[in-house]
Design a protein around this motif. Sequence first.
Motif, PDB file in Angstrom:
ATOM      1  N   GLU A   1       0.829  -1.210   0.000  1.00 42.35           N
ATOM      2  CA  GLU A   1       0.000   0.000   0.000  1.00 42.35           C
ATOM      3  C   GLU A   1       0.863   1.258   0.000  1.00 42.35           C
ATOM      4  OE1 GLU A   1      -2.472   1.727   3.513  1.00 42.35           O
ATOM      5  OE2 GLU A   1      -3.772   0.302   2.473  1.00 42.35           O
ATOM      6  N   GLN A   2       1.950   1.235   0.790  1.00 43.15           N
ATOM      7  CA  GLN A   2       2.813   2.416   0.852  1.00 43.15           C
ATOM      8  C   GLN A   2       3.620   2.588  -0.442  1.00 43.15           C
ATOM      9  OE1 GLN A   2       3.897   3.933   4.288  1.00 43.15           O
ATOM     10  NE2 GLN A   2       5.821   4.875   3.697  1.00 43.15           N
ATOM     11  N   VAL A   3       4.055   1.463  -1.025  1.00 40.25           N
ATOM     12  CA  VAL A   3       4.767   1.558  -2.301  1.00 40.25           C
ATOM     13  C   VAL A   3       3.874   2.214  -3.353  1.00 40.25           C
ATOM     14  CG1 VAL A   3       5.714   0.217  -4.225  1.00 40.25           C
ATOM     15  CG2 VAL A   3       6.351  -0.358  -1.874  1.00 40.25           C
ATOM     16  N   GLU A   4       2.617   1.812  -3.397  1.00 38.13           N
ATOM     17  CA  GLU A   4       1.681   2.387  -4.374  1.00 38.13           C
ATOM     18  C   GLU A   4       1.476   3.874  -4.135  1.00 38.13           C
ATOM     19  OE1 GLU A   4      -1.673  -0.154  -3.841  1.00 38.13           O
ATOM     20  OE2 GLU A   4      -0.952  -1.654  -5.297  1.00 38.13           O
ATOM     21  N   GLU A   5       1.472   4.269  -2.862  1.00 40.19           N
ATOM     22  CA  GLU A   5       1.342   5.695  -2.562  1.00 40.19           C
ATOM     23  C   GLU A   5       2.589   6.458  -3.001  1.00 40.19           C
ATOM     24  OE1 GLU A   5       0.945   8.590   1.332  1.00 40.19           O
ATOM     25  OE2 GLU A   5       0.051   6.589   1.408  1.00 40.19           O
ATOM     26  N   LEU A   6       3.772   5.867  -2.781  1.00 42.91           N
ATOM     27  CA  LEU A   6       5.020   6.516  -3.191  1.00 42.91           C
ATOM     28  C   LEU A   6       5.128   6.606  -4.709  1.00 42.91           C
ATOM     29  CD1 LEU A   6       7.481   4.854  -0.640  1.00 42.91           C
ATOM     30  CD2 LEU A   6       6.746   7.247  -0.661  1.00 42.91           C
ATOM     31  N   LEU A   7       4.589   5.608  -5.406  1.00 44.29           N
ATOM     32  CA  LEU A   7       4.625   5.635  -6.873  1.00 44.29           C
ATOM     33  C   LEU A   7       3.877   6.836  -7.437  1.00 44.29           C
ATOM     34  CD1 LEU A   7       4.164   1.849  -7.727  1.00 44.29           C
ATOM     35  CD2 LEU A   7       6.061   3.299  -8.486  1.00 44.29           C
ATOM     36  N   ARG A   8       2.882   7.293  -6.712  1.00 42.56           N
ATOM     37  CA  ARG A   8       2.125   8.467  -7.171  1.00 42.56           C
ATOM     38  C   ARG A   8       2.880   9.768  -6.924  1.00 42.56           C
ATOM     39  NH1 ARG A   8      -2.173   5.167  -5.032  1.00 42.56           N
ATOM     40  NH2 ARG A   8      -2.012   6.158  -2.982  1.00 42.56           N
ATOM     41  N   LYS A   9       3.963   9.690  -6.141  1.00 39.59           N
ATOM     42  CA  LYS A   9       4.696  10.901  -5.777  1.00 39.59           C
ATOM     43  C   LYS A   9       5.956  11.120  -6.593  1.00 39.59           C
ATOM     44  CE  LYS A   9       3.549  11.088  -0.825  1.00 39.59           C
ATOM     45  NZ  LYS A   9       4.166  11.060   0.524  1.00 39.59           N
ATOM     46  N   THR A  10       6.456  10.079  -7.252  1.00 41.92           N
ATOM     47  CA  THR A  10       7.773  10.170  -7.877  1.00 41.92           C
ATOM     48  C   THR A  10       7.712  10.030  -9.392  1.00 41.92           C
ATOM     49  OG1 THR A  10      10.010   9.231  -7.884  1.00 41.92           O
ATOM     50  CG2 THR A  10       8.195   7.700  -7.577  1.00 41.92           C
ATOM     51  N   SER A  11       8.678  10.664 -10.038  1.00 44.47           N
ATOM     52  CA  SER A  11       8.790  10.539 -11.497  1.00 44.47           C
ATOM     53  C   SER A  11       9.843   9.500 -11.870  1.00 44.47           C
ATOM     54  CB  SER A  11       9.166  11.898 -12.108  1.00 44.47           C
ATOM     55  OG  SER A  11      10.390  12.370 -11.557  1.00 44.47           O
ATOM     56  N   GLN A  12      10.471   8.875 -10.853  1.00 47.20           N
ATOM     57  CA  GLN A  12      11.485   7.837 -11.083  1.00 47.20           C
ATOM     58  C   GLN A  12      11.059   6.564 -10.327  1.00 47.20           C
ATOM     59  OE1 GLN A  12      14.963  10.099  -9.706  1.00 47.20           O
ATOM     60  NE2 GLN A  12      15.596  10.314 -11.845  1.00 47.20           N
ATOM     61  N   PRO A  13      10.171   5.806 -10.947  1.00 49.94           N
ATOM     62  CA  PRO A  13       9.538   4.700 -10.223  1.00 49.94           C
ATOM     63  C   PRO A  13      10.303   3.384 -10.234  1.00 49.94           C
ATOM     64  CG  PRO A  13       8.588   4.894 -12.401  1.00 49.94           C
ATOM     65  CD  PRO A  13       9.610   5.996 -12.288  1.00 49.94           C
ATOM     66  N   ASP A  14      11.462   3.313 -10.899  1.00 52.79           N
ATOM     67  CA  ASP A  14      12.107   2.014 -11.126  1.00 52.79           C
ATOM     68  C   ASP A  14      12.321   1.218  -9.835  1.00 52.79           C
ATOM     69  OD1 ASP A  14      12.117   2.821 -13.675  1.00 52.79           O
ATOM     70  OD2 ASP A  14      14.277   2.952 -13.925  1.00 52.79           O
ATOM     71  N   LYS A  15      12.898   1.856  -8.798  1.00 53.33           N
ATOM     72  CA  LYS A  15      13.175   1.155  -7.546  1.00 53.33           C
ATOM     73  C   LYS A  15      11.885   0.700  -6.866  1.00 53.33           C
ATOM     74  CE  LYS A  15      17.578   3.367  -6.368  1.00 53.33           C
ATOM     75  NZ  LYS A  15      18.299   4.213  -5.365  1.00 53.33           N
ATOM     76  N   LEU A  16      10.867   1.554  -6.965  1.00 51.17           N
ATOM     77  CA  LEU A  16       9.591   1.223  -6.323  1.00 51.17           C
ATOM     78  C   LEU A  16       8.888   0.072  -7.031  1.00 51.17           C
ATOM     79  CD1 LEU A  16       8.332   4.825  -5.539  1.00 51.17           C
ATOM     80  CD2 LEU A  16       8.814   3.052  -3.849  1.00 51.17           C
ATOM     81  N   VAL A  17       8.960   0.047  -8.356  1.00 55.02           N
ATOM     82  CA  VAL A  17       8.348  -1.044  -9.120  1.00 55.02           C
ATOM     83  C   VAL A  17       9.007  -2.364  -8.751  1.00 55.02           C
ATOM     84  CG1 VAL A  17       8.047  -2.012 -11.423  1.00 55.02           C
ATOM     85  CG2 VAL A  17       7.592   0.415 -11.025  1.00 55.02           C
ATOM     86  N   LEU A  18      10.336  -2.354  -8.652  1.00 53.79           N
ATOM     87  CA  LEU A  18      11.071  -3.554  -8.258  1.00 53.79           C
ATOM     88  C   LEU A  18      10.716  -3.976  -6.833  1.00 53.79           C
ATOM     89  CD1 LEU A  18      13.221  -5.680  -8.895  1.00 53.79           C
ATOM     90  CD2 LEU A  18      14.962  -4.078  -8.074  1.00 53.79           C
ATOM     91  N   LEU A  19      10.593  -2.995  -5.941  1.00 53.70           N
ATOM     92  CA  LEU A  19      10.255  -3.285  -4.557  1.00 53.70           C
ATOM     93  C   LEU A  19       8.853  -3.886  -4.447  1.00 53.70           C
ATOM     94  CD1 LEU A  19      11.087  -3.103  -1.598  1.00 53.70           C
ATOM     95  CD2 LEU A  19      10.219  -0.761  -1.554  1.00 53.70           C
TER      96      LEU A  19
END
Length: 316
Positions: A57-75
């Motif tokens: 849930e938190q990763v999905e929220e962070l994905l909405r905040k960043t323009s560089q999602p690569d690390k979050l997508v992997l996480l």
Amino acid sequence: MTEKNTGIIDRDVPVETAIFELQSYINAIEKNTEIYEERNFDKRIEVIEFIGFHVIEQVEELLRKTSQPDKLVLLKYRAEKVKAELEEIDNNLFKKLQANLTAKKYTGEKFKNLVNEYFDLNSDHAGHPDEPGYDNLDIFINRLFSFQAMPGQTKDLEPEMVYYQKTPARIVFELAEKSCLTQEDVFFDLGSGLGQVAILINLLAGVTAKGVEFEPAFCAYAENCARELNLSNVTFINADARHADYSGGTIFFMFTPFKGEMLQEVLDILRKESLLRKIRIITYGPCTAQVALQSWLHNTTPEEDNIYRPGIFSSF
């Protein structure tokens, strides 16, 4: 999981810091060999819920905040992979347990010992004294008995009927222990819902168990569960409790399925049954107070002054 790992990361921390902390959580989970052991269902379910409701849930929220999602997508991929692996352990576990139940390998003390392998049934998880206490044992029992999706309600309740709520599993184990059931007993659950109480009582004590349920969809669900578990001495009656046949019944359980005049009408019906044979009534929830006022019943558990502990009443 450690004590500090039980909450959501502060939403005001920088994205990189949040990613680092989430990675640490996933690393710790991946290295925790205990939760991958089949017997540790209790710990595993906590981790599965934590991954789903906090990490992903938190990763999905962070994905909405960043323009560089690569690390979050992997996480997110790592978190979903771990969650799926843990869920698969449980899927295989319950397939095995259900097959053994159907083959009647777990009855009576063997069934209780089985559950004790995954939970300490002697521990006190009473919860808040003013409400039912549920814990991971309820999730375990739900998974053990569930062969189909929970049905929706199809009939409107009358004003004095109470909306269905499952009896906490620990309470059923407790009442089975305290009521000293024998093979001659016939157990009735009034307002049996999805059938869990009747099924558990049969597995724990081997007695004939019957459920009386107003909602036909719930009754059909319970019948299917009993059939899938090969429990021939568990049956369910789709009827208004005021019009059910209680012939032969010796123990009657109620988790406040109705109140007021309707409850009194059912109690009057049970009083007539008590003229034919001695019966016991076991209560849970607010109905206990009204049952305690019945002059034809004796409270055998006067020390229990909490309505969310089983009350046991015996006819004179």
